[in-house]
Design a protein around this motif. Structure first.
Motif, short mmCIF file in Angstrom:
data_model
loop_
_atom_site.label_atom_id
_atom_site.label_comp_id
_atom_site.label_asym_id
_atom_site.label_seq_id
_atom_site.Cartn_x
_atom_site.Cartn_y
_atom_site.Cartn_z
N LEU A 70 34.11 41.31 32.50
CA LEU A 70 34.93 40.70 33.24
C LEU A 70 34.13 40.19 34.62
N LEU A 71 33.89 39.06 34.78
CA LEU A 71 33.33 38.45 36.30
C LEU A 71 34.00 37.59 37.05
N PRO A 72 33.77 37.91 38.47
CA PRO A 72 34.42 36.62 39.34
C PRO A 72 33.35 35.37 39.14
N ALA A 73 33.94 34.34 39.32
CA ALA A 73 33.20 33.04 39.24
C ALA A 73 31.76 33.08 40.06
N SER A 74 32.27 33.87 41.37
CA SER A 74 31.15 33.77 42.41
C SER A 74 29.96 34.92 41.92
N GLY A 75 30.28 35.72 40.82
CA GLY A 75 28.97 36.60 40.66
C GLY A 75 28.20 36.25 39.43
N THR A 76 28.51 35.10 38.66
CA THR A 76 27.93 34.82 37.56
C THR A 76 26.37 34.88 37.72
N LEU A 120 40.46 48.16 31.10
CA LEU A 120 39.36 47.97 32.13
C LEU A 120 38.72 49.27 32.57
N GLU A 121 37.43 49.32 32.71
CA GLU A 121 36.85 50.18 33.29
C GLU A 121 35.67 49.65 34.61
N GLN A 122 35.69 50.57 35.32
CA GLN A 122 34.61 50.25 36.45
C GLN A 122 33.23 50.03 35.76
N THR A 123 32.49 49.26 36.33
CA THR A 123 30.76 49.12 36.18
C THR A 123 30.20 49.39 37.14
N ASP A 124 28.75 49.47 37.01
CA ASP A 124 27.92 49.57 38.23
C ASP A 124 27.87 48.43 39.01
N GLY A 125 27.85 47.07 38.31
CA GLY A 125 27.69 45.90 39.11
C GLY A 125 29.06 45.59 39.87
#
Length: 638
Positions: free
Chosen positions: A252-258, A301-306
């Motif tokens: 799951l990504l924010p639009a600003s991080g794609t 949901l889990e945390q990722t490195d990015g």
């Protein structure tokens, strides 16, 4: 004493056959004798050392305007040369047969002296001289032969060659004669380290090794495929009992991080959310959703490195833009999915699909089906082309092939900014077409220079470090002349690398004699049969015939040939060869050099090829079979 074989009854028939054949042979010799005068303007431009070879090439081409099969059968029946191996010295091969016929006819007519023949033109090479010339040219271009074989082995350098001296040492000791550096990959600093390492290991092993650089050329490829897709399936991994061993995973990504995520080389699919909605989510949340089928699903949901979050599901999900994600916490509003990103962007094509090729990359951004203004059906996929000018002369009905022939179609319509292709060949379930895959137009005249700006920038380095330069996607003599002019301008009067003509298009095959005569303005040159693209361009069924013709024409010009593409490919990649590729490698003995591509087991492939070529040279040289003593059980022969 009665002779072992009495041919008195056949003698009148043989004499009559000779009388019938002689005029046809003399007529062909007379036609070939006109070659030096007929092509004098062209021959003047050839390097003086290559004039005899150029004359022989032109005589061979004149000869092959005739169907000689009937004459060959008659000559073989008379016990004379059938002229099937005359490439290296065409004129003198014919003259030798005519001399034998004249001698036989003189004896039959009771004449002590056979009919005289005109003196041979000094420009005409005798067959042994032609073969010797080819051997000498091969040594100058590809280096000296190995003690136990004449056919050289060329190996494409992997990236590891820039730092792995042990790899290069093993390749040289296994039999590598020429190292190929593909300038479409890596950087000049990598190429420099490769050549330096080759020089060092060559000195250490006492093995000679030439360097060939392969210009990238104007390869026609599919442009970048957008990662955004209309629907994406993610599923968990299960064991044989159907139990989940690894949950389905999606980012799951924010639009600003794609954009940053795309550059990171991430391999998981992604759901793109508004920045504000994304910031309200946190690890540990459970998102409820209905996928495109209406199936109820959950994402943990889990945390990722990015910057993103990782969603896990134990069930298959069909995700698409517009689906709503409802957090398990009652105080959180539903989140709308703005886009779905595929980590392996591709369009999936099936037989019957209509593919739109945008001739300007910015015009191709949509994967949704859209109506075609010029066709009654719907465009099912869109993609762009890296070299739109290649379609300048394309016509409706012309074939188009993608990705080394995995997908094929027919041009249905052409507009100013797009080409519509009806897919005819693909898997029934669909074949993926990704970015940077080759496009072939076998029946379209492509008016694009073989020398790109990148090639021109690479040439000064190549001229300083390489022994050979391969001209990729060469189509006409003007391409060869352009390369020669650029190299001369870069280093006036200097010794230049020998030009290798890579024959990989139908247009190049048709233009081969003209390109050879142009390349022969320099002292040395060569030909590579790039069988991958060439098979697509000419048709797989014709490939065997085409490669034979290239071998014949090149031998007539006394020019060495490199037999390339997929030789022992399974062995180099997996360590285990197929039966068919062993036979293919043995056929490579017909050329002066055989090229291997890189792979984890490349050293084993070189060793195997060295063994195959060594064995085959005892049985075959060019088109001539050699009758080596065979070893077999003699039981039953007594």
């Amino acid at each position: 004493m009665k002779p072992l074989y009495d041919d008195s009854r056949l003698r009148p028939w043989r004499i009559q056959k000779m009388r019938e054949l002689l005029p046809a042979l003399q007529e062909m010799v007379a036609e070939m004798q006109l070659v030096p005068d007929r092509f004098e303007a062209r021959l003047k431009r050839v390097h003086p050392e290559n004039r005899e070879s150029a004359v022989n090439l032109l005589q061979y081409l004149v000869l092959r305007q005739h169907d000689l099969r009937g004459i060959q059968r008659e000559l073989a029946g008379l016990g004379l040369s059938s002229l099937g191996r005359a490439e290296a010295g065409v004129m003198e091969s014919f003259r030798a047969v005519i001399r034998l016929i004249n001698t036989a006819l003189a004896a039959a007519d009771g004449n002590a002296k056979p009919a005289e023949m005109p003196e041979s033109d000094p420009a005409f090479l005798q067959p042994p001289c032609g073969s010797t010339r080819l051997t000498e040219n091969t040594a100058h271009v590809l280096g000296p032969p190995q003690p136990h074989r004449n056919t050289r082995i060329m190996v494409t350098m992997p990236p590891e060659a820039a730092h792995d001296l042990a790899l290069l040492t093993s390749l040289l000791e296994s039999g590598m004669d020429v190292a190929r550096i593909n300038c479409a990959h890596d950087q000049p600093e990598d190429w420099l380290r490769m050549t330096q390492n080759l020089a060092e290991t060559s000195r250490a092993t006492g093995k000679n090794c030439r360097v060939m650089t392969d210009l990238a050329g104007p390869k026609i490829r599919t442009a970048e495929v957008p990662a955004e897709v209309p629907v994406l399936k993610i599923k968990p991994e299960r064991d044989t009992l159907g139990r989940v061993t690894l949950p389905a995973r999606i980012r799951l990504l924010p639009a600003s991080g794609t954009a940053a995520c795309a550059d990171s080389g991430e391999t998981l699919p992604a759901l793109v959310l508004d920045d504000k909605a994304f910031n309200n989510l946190k690890p540990g949340d459970t998102l409820h959703l209905r996928d495109t089928r209406g199936a109820r699903r959950k994402l943990l949901l889990e945390q990722t490195d990015g910057d993103g979050l990782l969603g896990l599901s134990h069930k298959t999900i069909y995700a698409a833009p517009g689906i709503r994600l409802k957090p398990g916490r009652s105080d959180q509003p539903a989140v709308l999915v703005n886009a779905v990103l595929n980590p392996d962007p591709a369009v999936v094509l099936k037989p019957g699909d209509l593919l739109e090729i945008a001739l300007h990359p910015q015009k191709s951004a949509s994967f949704s089906a859209s109506p075609s203004a010029s066709a009654s059906t719907t465009v099912t996929a869109h993609i762009a082309c890296s070299l739109p000018e290649a379609f300048r002369n394309a016509l409706p009905g012309a074939p188009v092939w993608f990705d080394d022939g995995k997908i094929g179609g027919i041009i249905e319509d052409i507009a100013e900014e797009k080409v519509l292709v009806r897919i005819r060949q693909a898997r029934p379930t669909g074949t993926k077409l990704r970015a940077d895959k080759g496009i072939n137009l076998p029946q379209t005249v492509i008016e694009v220079s073989a020398l790109t700006e990148k090639d021109r920038a690479d040439l000064p380095w190549i001229q300083h470090h390489a022994d050979l330069v391969a001209l990729s996607f060469v189509n006409q003599a003007e391409d060869v002349q352009h390369l020669m002019d650029v190299m001369e301008a870069n280093a006036p009067g200097a010794k230049q690398p020998a030009i290798i003509l890579k024959i990989e298009t139908r247009q190049a095959f048709d233009s081969l004699p003209d390109m050879l005569l142009t390349a022969m303005q320099a002292r040395f040159c060569g030909v590579m049969i790039a069988r991958g693209d060439l098979a697509i361009e000419c048709g797989f069924e014709r490939m065997a015939e085409v490669q034979e013709e290239i071998l014949w024409i090149s031998e007539a010009a006394h020019v060495p040939v490199i037999w390339a593409t997929q030789v022992l490919e399974n062995l180099a990649k997996t360590g285990l060869p197929s039966r068919a590729e062993i036979s293919d490698a043995a056929m490579g003995n017909r050329a002066e050099c055989v090229m291997l591509n890189k792979g984890p087991h490349i050293t084993a492939a070189v060793q195997s090829l060295d063994n195959i070529l060594h064995r085959m040279e005892a049985h075959q040289t060019k088109k001539k079979a050699l009758l080596r003593k065979l070893s077999f059980e003699d039981r039953g022969l007594a």
